[in-house]
Design an enzyme around this catalytic site. Structure first.
Site, PDB file in Angstrom:
ATOM      1  N   SER A 184       0.858  -1.195   0.000  1.00  0.00           N
ATOM      2  CA  SER A 184       0.000   0.000   0.000  1.00  0.00           C
ATOM      3  C   SER A 184       0.888   1.237   0.000  1.00  0.00           C
ATOM      4  O   SER A 184       1.714   1.391  -0.894  1.00  0.00           O
ATOM      5  CB  SER A 184      -0.957  -0.026   1.193  1.00  0.00           C
ATOM      6  OG  SER A 184      -1.898   1.025   1.108  1.00  0.00           O
ATOM      7  N   HIS A 210      -2.498  -1.027  -3.492  1.00  0.00           N
ATOM      8  CA  HIS A 210      -3.630  -0.111  -3.379  1.00  0.00           C
ATOM      9  C   HIS A 210      -3.368   1.136  -4.225  1.00  0.00           C
ATOM     10  O   HIS A 210      -2.435   1.894  -3.955  1.00  0.00           O
ATOM     11  CB  HIS A 210      -3.833   0.316  -1.918  1.00  0.00           C
ATOM     12  CG  HIS A 210      -4.160  -0.831  -1.005  1.00  0.00           C
ATOM     13  ND1 HIS A 210      -3.860  -0.810   0.342  1.00  0.00           N
ATOM     14  CD2 HIS A 210      -4.767  -2.021  -1.235  1.00  0.00           C
ATOM     15  CE1 HIS A 210      -4.267  -1.936   0.901  1.00  0.00           C
ATOM     16  NE2 HIS A 210      -4.815  -2.691  -0.029  1.00  0.00           N
TER      17      HIS A 210
END
Length: 363
Positions: A184, A210
């Protein structure tokens, strides 16, 4: 009560400034300390009060966001989240923003559909809080802890929303190993560092990073031009092959599936899982079910706990698991949660992850 994350919004649109301020201040852990219509106004504001995080538009009058970002990182590093109405043509520019030091990229909230606005709010607020605890090169202050308080205002779904838990039945060992990676905040540059070190005959890899939709295709093309392995944005039904890396498309869940000896990916719509789409937990659970001990799971830099439960399921299914260490993580959230669960076989610095992946794949 925990100190709030103080945010400065820089955007040339008064409507966007007002909307972003409303979105951010809906979170009890965030305080908007000011807004600025361009980088020159922002620079004057920063002289008076240094924010914890800046949200920055790309296209602005007098000075564009990328130029301002580079000047800021050279003179006074502050965590920056690029906030853009991203289109395909502009995604290459946003890649440059990450290279210049931006911590993350989020899309400006859509105002036409309530569900889109809610999901935008979740994504934007989480990105800002993650940025507040990020290690920014040259920053003079320590990362800001952002503790969780109370319960989440929205129901936080688990991977159960996309597929049932693994049955616990062991998968037969095969000669092919599949690597699944989750990352992420800070992951785009960290993934580049890992993939650039991999040889062209590396095991097949599926990655959840992400990021917004439309951005993943450009991200994959960029990596493909830099790496010995082939890199592409995953499409429904793509086969997982040696020497190929599949990047989960933004705003879609990506699952690993198996038919006989063939591994392939399913790309699906679905709700946010652990507040993300794509979700690392969804990928990891699917790997536990479809690959079992034939899989290697890797969890890298990022805020929150997405991937920890899925990695635990991979471990229980016989997979080998690796986590990026704290010293080299921009945000040591996701790896920390997995380590705390006791489901990580190896903790390694960023520069050693490629070697660990190859070693684990040949065990």
């Amino acid at each position: 009560m925990a100190a709030k994350v103080r945010v400065l919004i820089i955007d040339d649109s008064a409507t966007v400034r007002q909307t972003l301020a409303s979105v951010l201040e809906s979170d009890p852990l965030i305080e908007v300390i000011g807004v600025a219509s361009d980088p020159f106004v922002a620079a004057r504001r920063i002289r008076d009060e240094i924010p914890d995080v800046i949200t920055l538009d790309v296209e602005m009058p007098r000075m564009d966001g990328i130029t301002f970002l580079r000047k800021l990182m050279a003179q006074h590093p502050i965590p920056v989240v690029m906030c853009s109405s991203l289109v395909e043509a502009g995604s290459e520019t946003l890649l440059q923003a990450l290279e210049a030091g931006a911590v993350d990229i989020v899309l400006k909230p859509k105002m036409d559909v309530a569900e889109h606005l809610l999901e935008s709010r979740i994504r934007i607020c989480d990105a800002v809080k993650a940025a507040a605890s990020a290690r920014v090169t040259g920053a003079r202050r320590a990362p800001i802890p952002v503790p969780r308080v109370g319960r989440d205002p929205e129901k936080k779904l688990t991977a159960d929303a996309m597929l049932p838990p693994p049955t616990g039945r062991a998968m037969a060992r095969t000669t092919e190993t599949i690597v699944c990676i989750g990352a992420s905040t800070g992951g785009t540059e960290a993934l580049r560092a890992v993939l650039e070190q991999l040889p062209p005959d590396s095991p097949g890899i599926v990655i959840v990073q992400h990021m917004p939709e439309k951005f993943t295709a450009s991200f994959a093309k960029r990596l493909d031009s830099l790496c010995a392995v082939s890199v592409k944005e995953a499409e429904d039904g793509d086969t997982v092959l040696r020497g190929r890396v599949l990047i989960a498309p933004g705003n879609k869940h990506t699952l690993l599936e198996r038919s006989g000896a063939r591994y392939f990916v399913s790309v699906k719509d679905g709700p946010l899982v652990t507040r993300h789409r794509p979700s690392v937990d969804v990928l990891f659970r699917s790997a536990a079910k479809s690959a079992g001990s034939n899989a290697v799971g890797v969890i890298m830099t990022g805020m929150g706990d997405d991937g920890a439960r899925g990695m635990n399921e991979m471990k229980q299914a016989g997979a080998f698991t690796i986590a990026q260490d704290e010293a080299t993580s921009i945000v040591f959230g996701m790896p920390k949660e997995a380590i705390a669960m006791g489901c990580v076989d190896r903790v390694a610095p960023l520069q050693a992850l490629a070697k660990e992946i190859i070693k684990a794949s040949s065990r």
